[in-house]
Design an enzyme around this catalytic site. Structure first.
Site, PDB file in Angstrom:
ATOM      1  N   CYS A  70      10.294  21.711  -6.532  1.00  0.00           N
ATOM      2  CA  CYS A  70      11.265  20.614  -6.661  1.00  0.00           C
ATOM      3  C   CYS A  70      11.868  20.246  -5.578  1.00  0.00           C
ATOM      4  CB  CYS A  70      12.525  20.871  -8.043  1.00  0.00           C
ATOM      5  SG  CYS A  70      13.399  22.316  -7.404  1.00  0.00           S
ATOM      6  N   GLU A  74      19.445  20.606 -13.366  1.00  0.00           N
ATOM      7  CA  GLU A  74      18.843  20.662 -12.125  1.00  0.00           C
ATOM      8  C   GLU A  74      17.819  20.070 -12.312  1.00  0.00           C
ATOM      9  OE1 GLU A  74      20.022  21.760  -9.221  1.00  0.00           O
ATOM     10  OE2 GLU A  74      21.783  22.657 -10.083  1.00  0.00           O
ATOM     11  N   LEU A  75      17.442  18.750 -11.855  1.00  0.00           N
ATOM     12  CA  LEU A  75      16.065  18.114 -12.359  1.00  0.00           C
ATOM     13  C   LEU A  75      15.055  17.591 -11.076  1.00  0.00           C
ATOM     14  CD1 LEU A  75      18.590  15.477 -14.497  1.00  0.00           C
ATOM     15  CD2 LEU A  75      17.330  17.779 -14.862  1.00  0.00           C
ATOM     16  N   GLY A  97      14.646  20.991 -15.004  1.00  0.00           N
ATOM     17  CA  GLY A  97      13.530  20.407 -15.473  1.00  0.00           C
ATOM     18  C   GLY A  97      13.366  19.097 -15.020  1.00  0.00           C
ATOM     19  N   PRO A 124       9.639  28.174 -20.315  1.00  0.00           N
ATOM     20  CA  PRO A 124       8.391  27.138 -20.788  1.00  0.00           C
ATOM     21  C   PRO A 124       7.128  27.930 -21.518  1.00  0.00           C
ATOM     22  CG  PRO A 124       8.158  27.922 -18.418  1.00  0.00           C
ATOM     23  CD  PRO A 124       9.420  28.524 -19.064  1.00  0.00           C
TER      24      PRO A 124
END
Ligand code: NAD
Length: 476
Positions: free
Chosen positions: A283, A249-250, A227, A176
């Protein structure tokens, strides 16, 4: 001042070919601490070309040699841990103790994937003809384009780098823009450990442009993203049009269900500790807490004590237990979800406001939030906690499973029956009963519903970088 972040292409650190950069900002004080290169089309194409030739070398490197290089990288990361952790806290904001913890998980991820590399077995099939052999072997899928978020930029990058390189793929990592500096040191360690030129690359720049050009490129064989759901759907469409495999992988919106038979003090302490780690930007983190009616007041009071004890400040100070959010847009998002909750009739009992200075938002505790408030439906990704009550198992299960997310879900209970039932009934890929755990190197993590596609971590995550080839041969 941290290092300026350059592109890593074909074994060399380079500026963007037109010299463009964006600022790297310390969220604790909004000061510019470095510059991040913005890759041009020519830079991206060079990285793609290098990834293709690097793959040609790396796939022919024996699994034992690859494993040795990954283990050496793990040792280098361990040796350099303190410097890298300081960079991570400066650019991302998390308390320095948490940054050190993240680095420890990086080294162990490389070690685990090194060991897995030498266990990528194929299979022999019972012979159909006297001089025949039929077998499957596993081969690396090819050059990978990988994209990682800013909340755990280092360990999440390592999960992709370690599995892809362990499997024999080359990889272009796109960290990022908000926190690429510590990740660059991981790339440096891999290069120093002996990963050949081209087998690893690093690009930073315009996210939409970087991803579109790489995912569409014929050189790229696989796409891996950690993300948001929004970006997952965008990259999924791009990759789908090219029939390229993806690992996604959200985002999530994890419920924590506290039954009245649980140890309420313990449940409150563990939940509060996990909730405010990384300023709530986790997350797998806690998003909605449901407490059974008769235990509600006791849980709320115990949780509030932990909120009151948090020390908010610059992550560099050893006494800080909660740092800033990683960027200003997250602070604004917190203001919006708190305002919306209040408009829906909720009561803010702790915090609820930004601090002046850096990107700080108060640890916030809210009660009486209806299930249709934004806070209960959209990933808050910050230090704002709603605690609400429930009456029956059936009711809370329906509420916990109601969202399109299915990343993580947790429950606290002393009843074996409730623990077993809820672990089976939760619609989530990661379930915690009476505890919280970070993602582990050895265990697969796969979001359900909109929270993901495929697995990362463990043998399943490793295999996502391999393809299976069937070979039939006859001695003539
Ligand atoms: P994001 O989706 O905005 O960005 C993730 C990465 O994708 C970044 O490197 C970004 O540069 C890149 N990207 C590629 N194409 C892009 C495009 N078209 N537009 C924007 N970015 C693009 O996510 P974020 O805000 O960096 O991170 C927070 C999100 O990540 C949260 O939703 C969080 O839940 C999720 N997350 C998931 C996991 C998991 O394991 N499931 C772990 C950590 C974070």
């Amino acid at each position: 001042m941290t290092d300026n972040v350059q592109l890593f292409i074909d074994g060399a650190w380079v500026h963007a070919s037109d010299g463009t950069t964006v600022d790297l900002v310390n969220p604790a004080n909004n000061q510019v601490i470095g510059q991040v290169a913005v890759a041009t089309d020519a830079d991206i194409d060079w990285a793609l070309h290098a990834a293709k030739s690097g793959f040609g070398i790396w796939r022919k490197t024996s699994a034992w040699d690859r494993a040795e290089i990954l283990c050496k990288a793990a040792r280098l990361i361990d040796d350099r841990k303190e410097d890298i952790a300081l960079k991570l806290t400066a650019e991302q904001g998390k308390p320095i103790a948490e940054a050190r913890g993240e680095l420890s998980r990086c080294a162990e991820t490389f070690e685990w994937c090194a060991a897995e590399a030498i266990r990528s077995y194929g299979r022999m099939y019972p012979q159909r003809r006297p001089s025949g052999r039929q077998m499957t072997i596993k081969e690396p899928v090819g050059p990978v384009a990988a994209f990682t978020p800013w909340n755990f930029p280092v360990v999440l990058s390592c999960r992709k780098l370690a599995a892809a390189l362990g499997a024999g793929c080359s990889i272009i990592l796109n960290p990022p823009n908000e926190a690429p500096s510590a990740v660059s040191d991981i790339i440096r360690a891999l290069h120093d450990a002996g990963v050949p030129n081209g087998a690893i690359g690093q690009l930073t720049g315009n996210p939409a442009h970087l991803s579109e050009r790489q995912v569409n490129a014929p050189e790229i064989a696989k796409v891996s993203l950690t993300g948001s759901v929004r970006v997952g759907k965008l990259l999924g469409q791009l990759a789908g049009a090219q029939l390229k495999p993806v690992t996604m992988e959200l985002g999530g919106h994890a419920p924590v269900v506290v039954f009245s038979d649980a140890d309420i003090e313990r449940a409150a302490a563990l939940t509060a500790d996990f909730k405010y780690r990384n300023a709530g930007q986790v997350c797998l983190g806690v998003s909605r807490i449901f407490v059974q009616e008769s235990a509600f007041d006791a849980f709320y009071a115990a949780f509030a004590k932990h909120v009151e004890a948090l020390k908010v400040g610059d992550g560099m100070a050893p006494s800080t237990t909660m740092g800033p959010m990683t960027n200003e847009s997250r602070v604004k998002a917190m203001e919006q979800i708190v305002d919306d909750a209040v408009k829906h009739g909720a009561t803010v009992t702790h915090g609820g406001k930004r601090y002046e200075g850096g990107c700080f938002f108060e640890p916030t505790l809210i009660r009486d939030v209806p299930d249709n408030a934004l806070l209960m439906t959209e990933e808050p990704f910050g230090p704002v906690t709603p605690i609400v009550s429930f009456t029956t198992y059936a009711e809370v299960l329906a509420r916990a499973n109601a969202l399109p997310y299915g990343l993580a879900a947790y429950a606290f209970t002393n009843s074996l029956k409730i623990a077993t039932d809820i672990a089976n009934d939760f619609e989530a890929g990661w379930v915690g009963i009476n505890e919280f755990s970070p993602a582990l190197a050895e265990a697969p993590f796969c979001g359900f519903k909109d929270s993901g596609l495929g697995a990362e971590g463990g043998p399943e995550g490793f295999d996502a970088y391999l393809k299976i080839k069937f070979i039939s041969q006859l001695a003539v």
